[in-house]
Every structure is written in structure tokens, then in C-alpha cells.
Scaffold this motif. Sequence first.
Motif, PDB file in Angstrom:
ATOM      1  N   SER A   1       2.005  -0.431  -9.222  1.00  0.00           N
ATOM      2  CA  SER A   1       0.907   0.543  -9.248  1.00  0.00           C
ATOM      3  C   SER A   1      -0.454  -0.146  -9.207  1.00  0.00           C
ATOM      4  CB  SER A   1       1.019   1.444 -10.475  1.00  0.00           C
ATOM      5  OG  SER A   1       1.004   0.693 -11.676  1.00  0.00           O
ATOM      6  N   SER A   2      -0.582  -1.310  -9.850  1.00  0.00           N
ATOM      7  CA  SER A   2      -1.864  -2.025  -9.796  1.00  0.00           C
ATOM      8  C   SER A   2      -2.159  -2.488  -8.375  1.00  0.00           C
ATOM      9  CB  SER A   2      -1.856  -3.208 -10.765  1.00  0.00           C
ATOM     10  OG  SER A   2      -0.932  -4.208 -10.351  1.00  0.00           O
ATOM     11  N   SER A   3      -1.102  -2.840  -7.624  1.00  0.00           N
ATOM     12  CA  SER A   3      -1.285  -3.226  -6.225  1.00  0.00           C
ATOM     13  C   SER A   3      -1.722  -2.034  -5.381  1.00  0.00           C
ATOM     14  CB  SER A   3       0.016  -3.815  -5.676  1.00  0.00           C
ATOM     15  OG  SER A   3      -0.088  -4.082  -4.296  1.00  0.00           O
TER      16      SER A   3
ATOM     17  N   THR B   1       0.854  -1.182   0.000  1.00  0.00           N
ATOM     18  CA  THR B   1       0.000   0.000   0.000  1.00  0.00           C
ATOM     19  C   THR B   1       0.888   1.230   0.000  1.00  0.00           C
ATOM     20  OG1 THR B   1      -0.112   0.007   2.429  1.00  0.00           O
ATOM     21  CG2 THR B   1      -1.863  -1.173   1.237  1.00  0.00           C
ATOM     22  N   LEU B   2       0.319   2.371  -0.420  1.00  0.00           N
ATOM     23  CA  LEU B   2       1.089   3.609  -0.517  1.00  0.00           C
ATOM     24  C   LEU B   2       0.370   4.708   0.253  1.00  0.00           C
ATOM     25  CD1 LEU B   2       3.518   5.110  -1.777  1.00  0.00           C
ATOM     26  CD2 LEU B   2       2.053   5.621  -3.747  1.00  0.00           C
ATOM     27  N   PRO B   3       0.757   4.961   1.514  1.00  0.00           N
ATOM     28  CA  PRO B   3       0.131   6.034   2.295  1.00  0.00           C
ATOM     29  C   PRO B   3       0.401   7.394   1.650  1.00  0.00           C
ATOM     30  CG  PRO B   3       1.383   4.543   3.700  1.00  0.00           C
ATOM     31  CD  PRO B   3       1.755   4.214   2.289  1.00  0.00           C
ATOM     32  N   PRO B   4      -0.498   8.355   1.820  1.00  0.00           N
ATOM     33  CA  PRO B   4      -0.336   9.663   1.173  1.00  0.00           C
ATOM     34  C   PRO B   4       0.867  10.448   1.657  1.00  0.00           C
ATOM     35  CG  PRO B   4      -2.203   9.664   2.691  1.00  0.00           C
ATOM     36  CD  PRO B   4      -1.778   8.243   2.541  1.00  0.00           C
ATOM     37  N   GLU B   5       1.341  10.159   2.883  1.00  0.00           N
ATOM     38  CA  GLU B   5       2.471  10.916   3.436  1.00  0.00           C
ATOM     39  C   GLU B   5       3.799  10.219   3.191  1.00  0.00           C
ATOM     40  OE1 GLU B   5       1.403   7.822   6.395  1.00  0.00           O
ATOM     41  OE2 GLU B   5       0.291   9.213   5.101  1.00  0.00           O
ATOM     42  N   GLN B   6       3.829   9.262   2.274  1.00  0.00           N
ATOM     43  CA  GLN B   6       5.026   8.451   2.089  1.00  0.00           C
ATOM     44  C   GLN B   6       5.424   8.355   0.614  1.00  0.00           C
ATOM     45  OE1 GLN B   6       5.257   3.873   2.660  1.00  0.00           O
ATOM     46  NE2 GLN B   6       5.749   4.714   4.678  1.00  0.00           N
ATOM     47  N   ILE B   7       6.731   8.390   0.359  1.00  0.00           N
ATOM     48  CA  ILE B   7       7.288   8.050  -0.951  1.00  0.00           C
ATOM     49  C   ILE B   7       7.991   6.710  -0.785  1.00  0.00           C
ATOM     50  CG2 ILE B   7       9.019   8.640  -2.694  1.00  0.00           C
ATOM     51  CD1 ILE B   7       8.489  11.590  -2.059  1.00  0.00           C
ATOM     52  N   GLN B   8       7.691   5.779  -1.686  1.00  0.00           N
ATOM     53  CA  GLN B   8       8.315   4.462  -1.627  1.00  0.00           C
ATOM     54  C   GLN B   8       9.301   4.310  -2.775  1.00  0.00           C
ATOM     55  OE1 GLN B   8       5.309   1.405  -1.333  1.00  0.00           O
ATOM     56  NE2 GLN B   8       4.642   2.095   0.700  1.00  0.00           N
ATOM     57  N   VAL B   9      10.515   3.901  -2.419  1.00  0.00           N
ATOM     58  CA  VAL B   9      11.578   3.684  -3.396  1.00  0.00           C
ATOM     59  C   VAL B   9      11.886   2.186  -3.419  1.00  0.00           C
ATOM     60  CG1 VAL B   9      13.957   4.207  -4.046  1.00  0.00           C
ATOM     61  CG2 VAL B   9      12.545   5.976  -2.980  1.00  0.00           C
ATOM     62  N   TRP B  10      11.756   1.583  -4.594  1.00  0.00           N
ATOM     63  CA  TRP B  10      12.001   0.155  -4.770  1.00  0.00           C
ATOM     64  C   TRP B  10      13.362  -0.042  -5.439  1.00  0.00           C
ATOM     65  CZ3 TRP B  10       8.079  -3.777  -3.993  1.00  0.00           C
ATOM     66  CH2 TRP B  10       6.854  -3.264  -3.532  1.00  0.00           C
TER      67      TRP B  10
ATOM     68  N   ALA C   1      10.399   4.877  -7.934  1.00  0.00           N
ATOM     69  CA  ALA C   1       9.881   5.672  -6.830  1.00  0.00           C
ATOM     70  C   ALA C   1       8.424   6.016  -7.109  1.00  0.00           C
ATOM     71  CB  ALA C   1      10.701   6.943  -6.639  1.00  0.00           C
ATOM     72  N   PHE C   2       7.582   5.944  -6.055  1.00  0.00           N
ATOM     73  CA  PHE C   2       6.152   6.225  -6.170  1.00  0.00           C
ATOM     74  C   PHE C   2       5.722   7.154  -5.043  1.00  0.00           C
ATOM     75  CE2 PHE C   2       6.831   2.121  -8.110  1.00  0.00           C
ATOM     76  CZ  PHE C   2       5.977   2.085  -9.201  1.00  0.00           C
TER      77      PHE C   2
ATOM     78  N   ILE D   1       8.001  13.625  -8.365  1.00  0.00           N
ATOM     79  CA  ILE D   1       9.210  12.930  -7.930  1.00  0.00           C
ATOM     80  C   ILE D   1      10.105  12.610  -9.123  1.00  0.00           C
ATOM     81  CG2 ILE D   1       8.325  11.903  -5.798  1.00  0.00           C
ATOM     82  CD1 ILE D   1       7.579   9.438  -7.311  1.00  0.00           C
ATOM     83  N   GLY D   2      11.387  12.475  -8.833  1.00  0.00           N
ATOM     84  CA  GLY D   2      12.354  12.013  -9.817  1.00  0.00           C
ATOM     85  C   GLY D   2      13.405  11.190  -9.116  1.00  0.00           C
ATOM     86  N   VAL D   3      13.940  10.201  -9.800  1.00  0.00           N
ATOM     87  CA  VAL D   3      14.939   9.329  -9.186  1.00  0.00           C
ATOM     88  C   VAL D   3      16.011   9.024 -10.219  1.00  0.00           C
ATOM     89  CG1 VAL D   3      13.810   7.136  -9.765  1.00  0.00           C
ATOM     90  CG2 VAL D   3      15.249   7.286  -7.725  1.00  0.00           C
TER      91      VAL D   3
END
Length: 235
Positions: free
Chosen positions: A77-79, A19-28, A123-124, A130-132
Motif C-alpha cells: 500500500s505504501s508503494s 502501481t494500482l490503476p483504478p480499473e484493476q484489482i490486484q491479487v498477490w 487483494a487491493f 473486496i474480500g479474498v
Amino acid sequence: MKIKVIRPKFTSRHCFMNTLPPEQIQVWILHWRSMTDWVKENWGILEEKEIEQYTSFVKYEDMMRGALGRIAVKKISSSYLGKETKDIQIESGHFGKPYLCCSGRRLSINYNLSHSGEIVMLAFGRDVPIGVDVQEIKQMQEYQRLAEYYFSPEERAAVIRQNNIELFFEYWTAKEAYVKAIGCGLYKDFASFSVKIGGISSERYSNQIWRICQIAVDKCHKACLAYGMRNENEL
């Protein structure tokens, strides 16, 4: 804004469930060589034009890095969205920056990706630009000359003074992550602005300030994330 770095273990078919909380950026951080079988198993997720693009690459590693990045974007993103991968479209905006769509509607989840060497990085974030960028550290005799041409005076002086190729790649990934975040890609003159790794860019762009965060990968790669916010209290 919180940064969460995810290094998935690919022992489960559910490794991309998240899941992707609104206050978080996730980097894979993905290692493509360990995922070649996974890419082949999920090859059908790619559209025909994407398959044509990746199979046209001369080098096998370029094909695998590109295909892995595209498949992972759709799976992750589908998840996040609770949708099927076939419902996720990737479109390109001004200067080619990609964005996610579903049924012709642009989605609130932004993403960016980069790959180099052994690493594919994604990154999401929700409603945050965002940019990575990730770069394999390569020994280059001309890196100081590149710094003189592409870096701001203060960045250039630091690289030349320290005579440190790792510092060169720290600045390079920070600057590239920033121009990708603002959506200009390599159309923006790298020497026209300065970055502060762990701080903010020297310029305010599109009425936002831009935070630059170094992402630890391994001893062979350097990486940075850049993201925008309206005021410093949100950083």
C-alpha cells in the motif's frame, strides 16, 4: 473490472514496487516459507502491539503467516500511495473488517487478506469493496456434513452429488470471500445465500451486486475473490 494476479519473485528488494490503476484489482500470492528471511528483515515495520500479537502465537507458521500478511499490506500500500510504511495505519471497522488510514484519514484503497497452508493472499482495489479467501485442501471425512450445515440447498446438493472435496473448498472460499467483501465476516449465515463461482452472488447487498472469481493458486489450495459493483456493466 480487471483482475491481475501477481506472483512476485523475491530476488529484489523492489519486489513490492507497483502501481494500482483504478480499473484493476490486484491479487498477490505469497509463499511464506520462502519469505521467512524477508519477514525478519522487515520485522521493524510492525508496531509493538502487532509484534505482541504475532509472537503470542503457539505455532511458528501461524506467526510467520500473520506477520508476512501485515508487513506485505504496509509495503504494497505504501508503494501504491507513494508514502512511507510508517505513515500507513491499519484500522478495523464494523465486524472487524480492516481498512487503511493515513494521518487519521481513511484511504480510497481497499484491501483484504487471507492465509492458509503455504499461502498468504492479499487483494487491493481502489474504491471497490473486496474480500479474498484461500484454503489449503485438507482431507476431511465430515465435509459433506459441513456442507449440509453451512451451504444453501443447491450448493449442498452439488457437493453431495459429486462427492468432491475440492468442490466443497471452492464453495467455501467463495462464500467466505463474499462475506468478507460485504464486511460481515462470519457473522452472516453461510446457508442464507448462494454463490456462483465465476458469476454473481444470489443476493444484492448494500445496493451492490457481487462478483465471485476463482483465483488459481496451486493443486494444494483453493481461493476466491469477491468484489462489489453498482451495476452489471461494471463487472
